[in-house]
Design a protein around this motif. Sequence first.
Motif, PDB file in Angstrom:
ATOM      1  N   ASP A  74      33.335 -12.495   6.383  1.00 43.24           N
ATOM      2  CA  ASP A  74      33.907 -12.057   7.642  1.00 43.24           C
ATOM      3  C   ASP A  74      32.875 -12.267   8.751  1.00 43.24           C
ATOM      4  O   ASP A  74      31.695 -11.956   8.587  1.00 43.24           O
ATOM      5  N   ASN A  75      33.341 -12.841   9.841  1.00 43.69           N
ATOM      6  CA  ASN A  75      32.523 -13.078  11.043  1.00 43.69           C
ATOM      7  C   ASN A  75      31.472 -14.164  10.892  1.00 43.69           C
ATOM      8  O   ASN A  75      30.566 -14.246  11.716  1.00 43.69           O
ATOM      9  N   GLY A  76      31.590 -15.031   9.880  1.00 46.84           N
ATOM     10  CA  GLY A  76      30.666 -16.150   9.877  1.00 46.84           C
ATOM     11  C   GLY A  76      30.182 -16.577   8.514  1.00 46.84           C
ATOM     12  O   GLY A  76      30.862 -16.408   7.498  1.00 46.84           O
ATOM     13  N   ILE A  77      28.971 -17.129   8.499  1.00 51.48           N
ATOM     14  CA  ILE A  77      28.343 -17.624   7.281  1.00 51.48           C
ATOM     15  C   ILE A  77      26.968 -16.996   7.150  1.00 51.48           C
ATOM     16  O   ILE A  77      26.174 -16.982   8.111  1.00 51.48           O
ATOM     17  N   ALA A  78      26.669 -16.453   5.975  1.00 50.40           N
ATOM     18  CA  ALA A  78      25.355 -15.919   5.660  1.00 50.40           C
ATOM     19  C   ALA A  78      24.583 -16.963   4.863  1.00 50.40           C
ATOM     20  O   ALA A  78      25.155 -17.692   4.042  1.00 50.40           O
ATOM     21  N   ARG A  79      23.287 -17.032   5.090  1.00 52.34           N
ATOM     22  CA  ARG A  79      22.452 -18.061   4.454  1.00 52.34           C
ATOM     23  C   ARG A  79      21.132 -17.459   3.982  1.00 52.34           C
ATOM     24  O   ARG A  79      20.490 -16.690   4.694  1.00 52.34           O
ATOM     25  N   SER A  80      20.758 -17.810   2.751  1.00 51.24           N
ATOM     26  CA  SER A  80      19.457 -17.446   2.216  1.00 51.24           C
ATOM     27  C   SER A  80      18.750 -18.710   1.765  1.00 51.24           C
ATOM     28  O   SER A  80      19.370 -19.599   1.178  1.00 51.24           O
TER      29      SER A  80
END
Length: 778
Positions: A188-194
């Motif tokens: 939700d609300n975008g893309i998370a990146r590690s």
Amino acid sequence: MNGLLIAVIAFEGPDAERVPLDTLIARANAYQEKVPVGATFRKEKKGGWQFIGPLPLTQEPWSDGTVSGRTSFVLNHPTDPDIVYIAAAGGGVWKSTDGGNTWEVLTDALPNLASGALAFEPGNPDVIYYGTGEMHYSGDSKNGDGLYRSEDGGQTWTKIASVSDVGSYISRVVVNPANTNIIMVARDNGIARSTDRGATWTMPLYISWVSDLAVAPDSPNMYFAGVNGMGVYVSRDTGATWTRLTGGLPDPSEPFYRIQLAISQSSPNIIYASFDNSGLYGLYKTTDRGSSWVKLENTPNYLYPQGWYDNCLIVNPTNPDIVYAGGVFPYASGYYGIVRTTDGGITWEDITDQSPNGRVHPDIHHFSFDAAGRLWVACDGGVWMSTDGGDTWINRNQGLGTIQFYTLAIHPRDTSVLQGGTQDNGSPRREGSDVWRVILSGDGGPQLFEIDAVPGLDTSFATYQGFGGPYRFVNGYYNRDTHGPWNGSDRASWASGAFFTHPAERSTIFAGTYRLWRSTNSGISWAAVSGDLTWGNGVLISGQVSPQNPDIIYVGASDGKLSVSTDGGNSWIARSPGVNQPIESIKINPNNPGEAYICTSSRVYHTSDTGKTWNLVKVFSFLVRAMTVDYDLWPPMIMVAGEGGIVLFSVDRGASWDTLGTGMCGAEIYDMDFDFQHQALFVATHGRGMWKLPDYQAKVAEKGRDLARLGLFWAPGAGILYCLPEGKHSLSLYDASGRLVARSEISGGKGSWRIPDLAPGVYVVRTGSWSAVFPVAK
């Protein structure tokens, strides 16, 4: 007959329950994460709670008969076609090592079983990522508890990212094939990146909900994302930066919503993208890796009428012209389920129903190919597989215990007989074993047994979505249509409406829409006994008639209004506790019509004056969905249940609370009830079926809590022992001839009444509804 009763409207299920994104976010914001990052769990969760099915459901009419619960994702092992994992929408992760013939559950110990997506770590399929939080935008698409990882094929799990890191709703998890330290999560609300295998996280794309995310199979630096209401985005630097693609795709000003993607594994320049606006806004294709796109004008409207809910695509791994698209179901002309093209989108055919060679349940959510080239499908009815590209279907639901119950009804004399309402799998009935059969299709709503049911002979009622029906059944088989006049007109709960019996009149039953209806002839005719009993926009979701004084009726609404009648429904008084939360449960003391407990979505209240005043008993930190009270104990035993499989009890009127039983899974509990005669507690989960805790009072005693059962007892040498509720009581002692021997006025509580010099014989002691017969020896 049973299954066809509501078939014509079964497809409307999720559509009526679509909720705005703001509502989903508000629900997620109210959620308190249950465990910190770093918490570890084994797959087992052993204890006294017993799973009692379904495993799976049988006689479901929309499919080829055997179904499990809604499934969000299928993950096939990259080299072994017999190993497959599925993520059930509300039931966690399951694994098969024999191609779906049998399954084992892997995540019952986790505190949240709402499922979004699964992913392997490339090169090491023992490493599995589990993204919690279901992104299907329906009223029962639950928020998650972050991202979990298993390093041993699902035997143990560790939480590696919080909700603030990766979102409350997850649609995809993608691990970079060239650098497995890079993990991307569509949220939700975008893309998370590690970039450090989940130790830290950034948000390189913060824009809108991302329904799909994929990496180019021949270029690990290149990702594509489907961003709701915005378009298709591309990253060429492993997700660090993003650009919206144009070249023939719809502009963000156009009325589309959800987007799904499919990249050809054999020809990565070919990509398909579906755009939804409840129906199909357009299916687009690129042959140059996204530089230019064309709309495939001949594509059937397979997303109609709910592409926001069921919407998926996949390309055959060896042939870029063979594409599968998933939507709803071919109910009638203009409706489609699974459609297939073999010529790159020029022509299409619906392959959902290949009877007698298999039929896939409605509402398609995900496709996957295994290492042998077999196609797997996840839908509202569980899992199917095809060995020939969809020309035939093989049901893979045997052994999956993932049904999503809304409601529970227990046979009043035989607790081996149960009924419940489920998400898109109808109203199943259990009769003496863990075999459950569907007696009414659609989304099952509230259920009811008439009070005179005896073992081997009962009258019950089942409803479908929107309080459709009811239908009457005798011994679980269709008897007659008992539709209420509210059908198609009244505002009503989707699947949890108020539905309850009169305590003394077998043929009198009540049904709640936004007003209360009563039938005095087992549903043959109905009459409204109230006007609007909500604050104006709610629906009735709970109610009860006082067992001691049937003129007293309580009714609770979803918007927090509580109404009480003291004249059998002729007039109503608003007696709300003062908080605008859903009145989930109402439990009136059977021995005192003025006393009741109610629970809202986070609180328990108590009244001793028929709701004129309320005492706040407890505020909980989790979502409460159900409550029951064992008034046969003193003090009454209060039990609440809800989010995360939490079941708590109090035996001191709410002063202290403790966990009831061990071994309950982490699925959300929607309903609960108990059988006081056998001291068995039942809970209905929304994703892991039905569970039972035998001898729940013994479980309380094991925790060192003192329990006393209401009643009168003879103890030689001590006299008559009593345990009675608060208030004044008159004890009367009679001999065998009926002569009054003695009388005593006492106050409620525990105590003894000594009567000296009783002559030998048989005596009866009575007060109110309690009595005891005892002999006095010479």
